[in-house]
Write a protein that holds these residues in place. Structure first.
Motif, PDB file in Angstrom:
ATOM      1  N   ASN A  59      12.713  41.355 -37.396  1.00  0.00           N
ATOM      2  CA  ASN A  59      12.874  42.505 -38.288  1.00  0.00           C
ATOM      3  C   ASN A  59      12.892  42.086 -39.758  1.00  0.00           C
ATOM      4  O   ASN A  59      12.321  42.767 -40.612  1.00  0.00           O
ATOM      5  CB  ASN A  59      14.159  43.256 -37.955  1.00  0.00           C
ATOM      6  N   LEU A  60      13.538  40.969 -40.060  1.00  0.00           N
ATOM      7  CA  LEU A  60      13.615  40.533 -41.444  1.00  0.00           C
ATOM      8  C   LEU A  60      12.249  40.075 -41.964  1.00  0.00           C
ATOM      9  O   LEU A  60      11.901  40.343 -43.122  1.00  0.00           O
ATOM     10  CB  LEU A  60      14.637  39.405 -41.587  1.00  0.00           C
ATOM     11  N   LEU A  61      11.476  39.416 -41.126  1.00  0.00           N
ATOM     12  CA  LEU A  61      10.121  39.025 -41.534  1.00  0.00           C
ATOM     13  C   LEU A  61       9.244  40.256 -41.754  1.00  0.00           C
ATOM     14  O   LEU A  61       8.390  40.276 -42.649  1.00  0.00           O
ATOM     15  CB  LEU A  61       9.495  38.105 -40.481  1.00  0.00           C
ATOM     16  N   ASP A  62       9.459  41.279 -40.944  1.00  0.00           N
ATOM     17  CA  ASP A  62       8.706  42.519 -41.146  1.00  0.00           C
ATOM     18  C   ASP A  62       9.125  43.198 -42.446  1.00  0.00           C
ATOM     19  O   ASP A  62       8.288  43.746 -43.172  1.00  0.00           O
ATOM     20  CB  ASP A  62       8.937  43.461 -39.958  1.00  0.00           C
ATOM     21  N   CYS A  63      10.414  43.151 -42.766  1.00  0.00           N
ATOM     22  CA  CYS A  63      10.905  43.747 -44.012  1.00  0.00           C
ATOM     23  C   CYS A  63      10.373  43.013 -45.231  1.00  0.00           C
ATOM     24  O   CYS A  63      10.204  43.625 -46.298  1.00  0.00           O
ATOM     25  CB  CYS A  63      12.434  43.728 -44.034  1.00  0.00           C
ATOM     26  N   TRP A  64      10.101  41.728 -45.086  1.00  0.00           N
ATOM     27  CA  TRP A  64       9.636  40.947 -46.220  1.00  0.00           C
ATOM     28  C   TRP A  64       8.352  41.521 -46.821  1.00  0.00           C
ATOM     29  O   TRP A  64       8.102  41.403 -48.012  1.00  0.00           O
ATOM     30  CB  TRP A  64       9.415  39.492 -45.806  1.00  0.00           C
ATOM     31  N   ARG A  65       7.545  42.164 -46.016  1.00  0.00           N
ATOM     32  CA  ARG A  65       6.282  42.729 -46.506  1.00  0.00           C
ATOM     33  C   ARG A  65       6.512  43.783 -47.572  1.00  0.00           C
ATOM     34  O   ARG A  65       5.635  44.063 -48.380  1.00  0.00           O
ATOM     35  CB  ARG A  65       5.489  43.352 -45.348  1.00  0.00           C
ATOM     36  N   TYR A  66       7.696  44.409 -47.580  1.00  0.00           N
ATOM     37  CA  TYR A  66       7.975  45.524 -48.485  1.00  0.00           C
ATOM     38  C   TYR A  66       8.838  45.116 -49.682  1.00  0.00           C
ATOM     39  O   TYR A  66       9.198  45.962 -50.490  1.00  0.00           O
ATOM     40  CB  TYR A  66       8.663  46.649 -47.716  1.00  0.00           C
ATOM     41  N   ILE A  67       9.163  43.833 -49.781  1.00  0.00           N
ATOM     42  CA  ILE A  67       9.928  43.344 -50.927  1.00  0.00           C
ATOM     43  C   ILE A  67       8.973  43.125 -52.099  1.00  0.00           C
ATOM     44  O   ILE A  67       7.924  42.493 -51.951  1.00  0.00           O
ATOM     45  CB  ILE A  67      10.652  42.022 -50.586  1.00  0.00           C
ATOM     46  N   ARG A  68       9.336  43.675 -53.268  1.00  0.00           N
ATOM     47  CA  ARG A  68       8.514  43.466 -54.465  1.00  0.00           C
ATOM     48  C   ARG A  68       8.550  41.991 -54.875  1.00  0.00           C
ATOM     49  O   ARG A  68       9.611  41.442 -55.152  1.00  0.00           O
ATOM     50  CB  ARG A  68       9.019  44.329 -55.609  1.00  0.00           C
ATOM     51  N   VAL A  93      17.458  37.808 -54.030  1.00  0.00           N
ATOM     52  CA  VAL A  93      16.330  38.129 -53.139  1.00  0.00           C
ATOM     53  C   VAL A  93      16.797  38.207 -51.683  1.00  0.00           C
ATOM     54  O   VAL A  93      16.409  39.119 -50.940  1.00  0.00           O
ATOM     55  CB  VAL A  93      15.222  37.065 -53.285  1.00  0.00           C
ATOM     56  N   GLU A  94      17.619  37.269 -51.256  1.00  0.00           N
ATOM     57  CA  GLU A  94      18.105  37.264 -49.879  1.00  0.00           C
ATOM     58  C   GLU A  94      18.895  38.527 -49.566  1.00  0.00           C
ATOM     59  O   GLU A  94      18.745  39.125 -48.497  1.00  0.00           O
ATOM     60  CB  GLU A  94      18.973  36.028 -49.645  1.00  0.00           C
ATOM     61  N   ASP A  95      19.723  38.973 -50.512  1.00  0.00           N
ATOM     62  CA  ASP A  95      20.487  40.201 -50.311  1.00  0.00           C
ATOM     63  C   ASP A  95      19.570  41.421 -50.286  1.00  0.00           C
ATOM     64  O   ASP A  95      19.795  42.370 -49.526  1.00  0.00           O
ATOM     65  CB  ASP A  95      21.532  40.364 -51.415  1.00  0.00           C
ATOM     66  N   LYS A  96      18.526  41.413 -51.119  1.00  0.00           N
ATOM     67  CA  LYS A  96      17.558  42.512 -51.096  1.00  0.00           C
ATOM     68  C   LYS A  96      16.906  42.643 -49.727  1.00  0.00           C
ATOM     69  O   LYS A  96      16.753  43.744 -49.190  1.00  0.00           O
ATOM     70  CB  LYS A  96      16.470  42.282 -52.155  1.00  0.00           C
ATOM     71  N   LEU A  97      16.506  41.498 -49.168  1.00  0.00           N
ATOM     72  CA  LEU A  97      15.845  41.500 -47.865  1.00  0.00           C
ATOM     73  C   LEU A  97      16.753  42.068 -46.788  1.00  0.00           C
ATOM     74  O   LEU A  97      16.345  42.920 -45.986  1.00  0.00           O
ATOM     75  CB  LEU A  97      15.427  40.073 -47.512  1.00  0.00           C
ATOM     76  N   LEU A  98      17.990  41.638 -46.784  1.00  0.00           N
ATOM     77  CA  LEU A  98      18.939  42.106 -45.781  1.00  0.00           C
ATOM     78  C   LEU A  98      19.288  43.576 -46.005  1.00  0.00           C
ATOM     79  O   LEU A  98      19.413  44.351 -45.047  1.00  0.00           O
ATOM     80  CB  LEU A  98      20.196  41.236 -45.838  1.00  0.00           C
ATOM     81  N   GLN A  99      19.432  43.983 -47.258  1.00  0.00           N
ATOM     82  CA  GLN A  99      19.712  45.386 -47.555  1.00  0.00           C
ATOM     83  C   GLN A  99      18.579  46.292 -47.102  1.00  0.00           C
ATOM     84  O   GLN A  99      18.819  47.404 -46.616  1.00  0.00           O
ATOM     85  CB  GLN A  99      19.959  45.572 -49.056  1.00  0.00           C
ATOM     86  N   LEU A 100      17.342  45.827 -47.255  1.00  0.00           N
ATOM     87  CA  LEU A 100      16.208  46.635 -46.809  1.00  0.00           C
ATOM     88  C   LEU A 100      16.236  46.835 -45.299  1.00  0.00           C
ATOM     89  O   LEU A 100      15.960  47.930 -44.803  1.00  0.00           O
ATOM     90  CB  LEU A 100      14.893  45.964 -47.236  1.00  0.00           C
ATOM     91  N   ALA A 101      16.580  45.782 -44.552  1.00  0.00           N
ATOM     92  CA  ALA A 101      16.661  45.900 -43.086  1.00  0.00           C
ATOM     93  C   ALA A 101      17.726  46.919 -42.689  1.00  0.00           C
ATOM     94  O   ALA A 101      17.508  47.746 -41.789  1.00  0.00           O
ATOM     95  CB  ALA A 101      16.958  44.534 -42.478  1.00  0.00           C
TER      96      ALA A 101
END
Length: 426
Positions: free
Chosen positions: A31-40, A100-108
């Motif tokens: 899920n986190l790798l999938d979320c990475w696609r949407y991180i600016r 960045v790490e917190d952004k990724l987790l927050q998006l998930a």
């Protein structure tokens, strides 16, 4: 939508009282790798000074390490770096920039919360939701006022909403649908994460959610869903004999009533209701406005999402609700454009006009709605006069007269004002 999120959404829709557990387990590598696609990837970095490009160079190893810390409960939310951006009127808006790490987790986590609460949010809520935007809120309000029997509008503003979200109430609201203690504790970590000011001073907030965090918009919608939307539809509307409606975009909202007494009752009760959840009305921006279609000309105007609403006449002389760019927003746009011209007047013309066209397209895309051509044209010509002034200050000698300047505008194909005809989702 991923299969797991789709399943959550279907269950949330069909079982309104269900409380979801085991959501924390969904914060896995896949899920986190999938979320990475949407991180600016070009966004500003946080307090650790690690950019998205740098984090992505060793993405799988970084995500694996993050998931391991989540499983062993060793994850700690980093400080939020605070920046200030101009708000207008000489004021500044605080903006929180997570790592960045917190952004990724927050998006998930945001995607999980959206899957659940998109099934609960009422139709009056428009802000920060998938496939719903400010134009939809403006269109819906237009239809309501044009064809409904509304005579009074209550214009209200919440004072510093994002800075005053009560953490205890936030968790209690989330517990209405979530039974996963680990996920709730994770969200609480972000709410209580310290904020690092520009000078290095660290503040640990007892309330509020940082503007700029990926999870902040969905938390704001959940908070106001329970504090305002549900109360209005289950309590206020049932007590009204006439028509009443609420349109909300994030923390900006407008309510309309048919009868004056009911508008006044709502106005009196609103402060007490919001106060229960630690919120306060901005008194200078909260008022009851007579807004019937037969009110005297020039009376009863209000602003919402950058547009001013007022009554006029159609071609047959009948009352017709009209919209135009808010004069305050128009003036602010002109001032901002003048500042941009002053700062960029020495750029090469090709680059200058490329960026100019980007700015104009963005302006037309938002303000170019039907009935607003006069305001959009006003902005364009005021902007061109400002550009003409600053281009003639590139050097000590005057660069253009008006004839030559118009030829330059044609050469670089400066985008002219246009009105976008769009299909309303009202």
């Amino acid at each position: 939508m991923q299969t797991s999120l789709s399943g959550i959404a279907n269950k949330a829709k069909n079982r309104k009282g269900h409380r979801f557990g085991n959501l924390y387990e969904m914060l896995n590598e896949e899920n986190l790798l999938d979320c990475w696609r949407y991180i600016r990837k070009n966004a500003a970095y946080g307090v650790d000074r690690i950019s998205a490009q740098e984090y992505g160079k060793n993405l799988r190893e970084n995500v694996k390490n993050l998931v391991e810390r989540l499983k062993t409960k060793r994850y700690r939310a980093k400080l939020v770096r605070r920046q200030y951006i101009p708000k207008g009127g000489g004021k500044l808006r605080p903006l929180g920039i997570p790592a960045v790490e917190d952004k990724l987790l927050q998006l998930a986590v945001t995607r999980i919360l959206q899957a659940i609460y998109e099934q609960d949010f009422l139709r009056c809520s428009y802000g920060y939701r998938p496939k719903i935007g400010a134009h939809d809120a403006v269109d819906k309000l237009t239809v309501k006022l044009q064809f409904g029997r509304y005579n009074y509008v209550v214009e209200a503003d919440i004072k510093g909403f994002f800075d005053n979200v009560n953490h205890d109430w936030m968790i209690r609201m989330l517990e209405e649908r979530i039974e996963d203690g680990a996920l709730l504790r994770l969200i609480l970590k972000w709410l209580k994460a310290g904020v690092m000011e520009k000078g290095g001073k660290v503040i640990h907030p007892a309330k509020g959610t940082p503007q700029g965090g990926i999870i902040s918009p969905v938390l704001a919608n959940i908070y106001l869903h329970y504090a305002l939307d549900v109360w209005f539809h289950k309590v206020v509307r049932k007590q009204c004999r006439g028509e009443s409606c609420l349109i909300r975009y994030a923390d900006d909202y407008i309510t309309a009533f048919q009868h004056q007494e009911e508008a006044e009752n709502f106005y009196k009760a609103l402060g007490q209701r919001l106060g229960k959840f630690g919120l306060e009305l901005a008194q200078g921006k909260t008022q009851i406005i007579p807004f019937g279609r037969h009110k005297p000309k020039g009376k009863g105007r209000f602003d919402f999402l950058g547009f001013q609403f007022y009554w006029g006449k159609d071609r047959k002389g009948r009352p017709h609700l009209k919209r135009r760019t808010s004069p305050r927003k128009l003036q602010k746009s002109v001032v901002n454009f003048a500042e941009w011209c002053r700062e960029n007047r020495h750029q090469r013309l090709k680059e200058l006009f490329r960026r100019l066209n980007e700015k104009l397209r963005g302006y037309y895309n938002y303000y170019g709605i039907i009935g607003n051509s006069k305001s959009v044209n006003s902005f364009f010509w005021r902007a061109m006069h400002i550009l003409y002034k600053w281009q003639n200050r590139r050097s000590q000698r005057r660069s253009y007269n008006w004839h030559g300047f118009r030829q330059v505008l044609r050469h670089f194909q400066v985008v002219r004002p246009r009105i976008k005809v769009r299909l309303s989702r009202c």
